[in-house]
Design an enzyme around this catalytic site. Structure first.
Site, PDB file in Angstrom:
ATOM      1  N   VAL B  77       0.857  -1.182   0.000  1.00 38.54           N
ATOM      2  CA  VAL B  77       0.000   0.000   0.000  1.00 38.54           C
ATOM      3  C   VAL B  77       0.897   1.237   0.000  1.00 38.54           C
ATOM      4  CG1 VAL B  77      -1.807   1.205   1.285  1.00 38.54           C
ATOM      5  CG2 VAL B  77      -1.706  -1.294   1.338  1.00 38.54           C
ATOM      6  N   CYS B  78       0.638   2.177  -0.898  1.00 38.14           N
ATOM      7  CA  CYS B  78       1.463   3.390  -0.968  1.00 38.14           C
ATOM      8  C   CYS B  78       1.284   4.226   0.299  1.00 38.14           C
ATOM      9  CB  CYS B  78       1.076   4.224  -2.182  1.00 38.14           C
ATOM     10  SG  CYS B  78       1.806   5.873  -2.140  1.00 38.14           S
ATOM     11  N   VAL B  79       2.387   4.580   0.917  1.00 41.96           N
ATOM     12  CA  VAL B  79       2.324   5.276   2.209  1.00 41.96           C
ATOM     13  C   VAL B  79       1.712   6.671   2.086  1.00 41.96           C
ATOM     14  CG1 VAL B  79       4.746   6.048   2.051  1.00 41.96           C
ATOM     15  CG2 VAL B  79       3.622   5.974   4.266  1.00 41.96           C
TER      16      VAL B  79
END
Lengths: 131, 119
Positions: B77-79
């Site tokens: 998941v992209c931070v």
């Protein structure tokens, strides 16, 4: 996973990445978050191209004013792309024409391609990521 | 073939996440390898364990978690996108991990094909 965050490219591999922007700069977050990936990809020393088609051409429009919608105007960042060694910017002619735009309306220098030429360029990529 | 997957849309609102999941299942069944599934834009909303769909609907988040448990698929998941949308480690579903956009670029480099699911 043993792969670090913003490094760890495959052994010396350079691939042709193209990011395809299809959406207007505001209204949805696609354009802003696309720009974020483009900047990160530059750190990986890949062969990066950025294409603008459909409403995506509006991302490069001069004179964006976002104060009224309380949103950050991120369009100046496109002008900084060469500092990140991202110099291949392509805009589709048909998309410009359909919207009454001309290269003189854009904030950066771009290469204008026909839809067919754009298609051929996409065909030549290793990775095409569209937003 | 080694495949990378990018999911750009949230669950339920858009079919992209369903399509990506079904594509992964089909690819694995055919003996292909999923190098990574990267969740970006509203796609990060696929990873919250607070999701509670009605009993008679599919549980999209759980389905992804099961894919990770059963096939060892790396769900990233992209931070930056996650923090914008209230996704943090404390509400992350099993099998997901939060990391940077570099993980998307890396899967583009390491996969034979990167397949994008979005609007």
């Amino acid at each position: 996973m043993d792969t670090p965050d913003n490094a760890g490219m495959a052994e010396g591999a350079t691939r042709k990445f193209m990011f395809v922007n299809r959406k207007a700069p505001y209204g949805t977050v696609y354009a802003l978050e696309s720009l974020e990936v483009v900047l990160i990809s530059a750190a990986f020393e890949q062969d990066v191209s950025v294409a603008f088609v459909d409403d995506g051409v509006y991302q490069l429009k001069k004179g964006q004013q976002t104060k009224g919608i309380e949103t950050k105007n991120f369009s100046p960042t496109y002008r900084a792309l060469p500092d990140y060694d991202v110099e291949k910017l392509y805009v589709e002619r048909e998309s410009l024409d359909a919207r009454g735009l001309d290269v003189a309306d854009l904030i950066v220098d771009v290469t204008v391609l026909s839809a067919a030429e754009m298609g051929a360029l996409m065909e030549a990529q290793d990775v095409v990521i569209s937003f | 073939m080694k495949l990378g997957i990018l999911v750009n849309e949230g669950p339920y609102q858009h079919e992209a996440s369903d399509s990506a999941y079904l594509f992964c299942k089909a690819a694995l069944a055919k003996g292909h390898e999923i190098h990574r599934v990267f969740f970006y834009h509203d796609g990060v909303n696929n990873s919250t364990r607070l999701t509670e769909p009605p009993q008679d609907d599919r549980n999209i988040v759980e389905r992804w978690s099961r894919l990770a448990a059963e096939h060892g698929v790396d769900l990233v998941v992209c931070v930056a996108a996650a923090l914008r949308r209230g996704i943090k480690d404390e509400n992350l579903a099993p099998g997901f991990r939060i990391s940077g956009l570099g993980q998307l670029v890396e899967t583009g480099i390491r996969s034979d094909r990167l397949v994008v699911f979005g609007d």
